[in-house]
Motif scaffolding. Structure first.
Motif, PDB file in Angstrom:
ATOM      1  N   ASP A  41     -23.339  18.220 -14.524  1.00  0.00           N
ATOM      2  CA  ASP A  41     -24.442  17.989 -13.571  1.00  0.00           C
ATOM      3  C   ASP A  41     -24.857  19.287 -12.883  1.00  0.00           C
ATOM      4  O   ASP A  41     -26.052  19.555 -12.709  1.00  0.00           O
ATOM      5  CB  ASP A  41     -24.044  16.946 -12.528  1.00  0.00           C
ATOM      6  N   LEU A  42     -23.882  20.092 -12.508  1.00  0.00           N
ATOM      7  CA  LEU A  42     -24.172  21.379 -11.885  1.00  0.00           C
ATOM      8  C   LEU A  42     -24.876  22.296 -12.888  1.00  0.00           C
ATOM      9  O   LEU A  42     -25.822  23.001 -12.532  1.00  0.00           O
ATOM     10  CB  LEU A  42     -22.890  22.029 -11.364  1.00  0.00           C
ATOM     11  N   ALA A  43     -24.443  22.257 -14.126  1.00  0.00           N
ATOM     12  CA  ALA A  43     -25.092  23.049 -15.179  1.00  0.00           C
ATOM     13  C   ALA A  43     -26.555  22.641 -15.330  1.00  0.00           C
ATOM     14  O   ALA A  43     -27.431  23.499 -15.476  1.00  0.00           O
ATOM     15  CB  ALA A  43     -24.351  22.882 -16.502  1.00  0.00           C
ATOM     16  N   ALA A  44     -26.813  21.352 -15.272  1.00  0.00           N
ATOM     17  CA  ALA A  44     -28.197  20.865 -15.385  1.00  0.00           C
ATOM     18  C   ALA A  44     -29.037  21.342 -14.211  1.00  0.00           C
ATOM     19  O   ALA A  44     -30.208  21.702 -14.389  1.00  0.00           O
ATOM     20  CB  ALA A  44     -28.205  19.338 -15.465  1.00  0.00           C
ATOM     21  N   MET A  45     -28.457  21.390 -13.018  1.00  0.00           N
ATOM     22  CA  MET A  45     -29.183  21.895 -11.849  1.00  0.00           C
ATOM     23  C   MET A  45     -29.551  23.369 -12.041  1.00  0.00           C
ATOM     24  O   MET A  45     -30.661  23.787 -11.696  1.00  0.00           O
ATOM     25  CB  MET A  45     -28.342  21.719 -10.580  1.00  0.00           C
ATOM     26  N   VAL A  46     -28.622  24.142 -12.594  1.00  0.00           N
ATOM     27  CA  VAL A  46     -28.887  25.563 -12.844  1.00  0.00           C
ATOM     28  C   VAL A  46     -30.021  25.711 -13.856  1.00  0.00           C
ATOM     29  O   VAL A  46     -30.950  26.501 -13.659  1.00  0.00           O
ATOM     30  CB  VAL A  46     -27.609  26.284 -13.336  1.00  0.00           C
TER      31      VAL A  46
END
Length: 107
Positions: A41-46
């Motif tokens: 999820d954090l990767a998708a935000m980046v």
């Protein structure tokens, strides 16, 4: 009057490059964290944040072009603009590297 406007444009440009640097710093930190923690999820935000960096890149380039065209700066001001353009280019590349790291987490 014209000189004050020029100084205001330079100050705005400096503030924008600092904001871009801060955003890229956040992106790098988040992409590394997403990779080490496996946080998809954090990767998708980046990855989704890349558009903001690209928008800032274009805005800063346009600001520099406008200042160069309308004010024909010399000496210190010209060196400042050249430095900002180089920093802008490097920050945009760093943002792309953050995206690459985030994409590896998402795989």
């Amino acid at each position: 009057m014209m000189e004050r406007h020029f100084e205001k444009e330079l100050e705005e440009l400096k503030a924008n490059i600092i904001r871009m640097g801060s955003l890229v710093d956040d992106q790098i930190e988040a992409s590394c964290r997403s990779l080490f923690e496996g946080d998809v999820d954090l990767a998708a935000m980046v990855i989704n944040g890349d558009a903001d960096i690209n928008e800032m890149d274009m805005q800063i380039e346009k600001q520099c072009q406008r200042i160069l065209a309308l004010n024909q700066p010399v000496a210190v001001d010209l060196r400042l603009l050249i430095a900002i353009l180089q920093i802008d280019r490097d920050l945009e590349r760093m943002g792309d590297i953050a995206i690459n790291l985030a994409e590896r987490t998402a795989q």
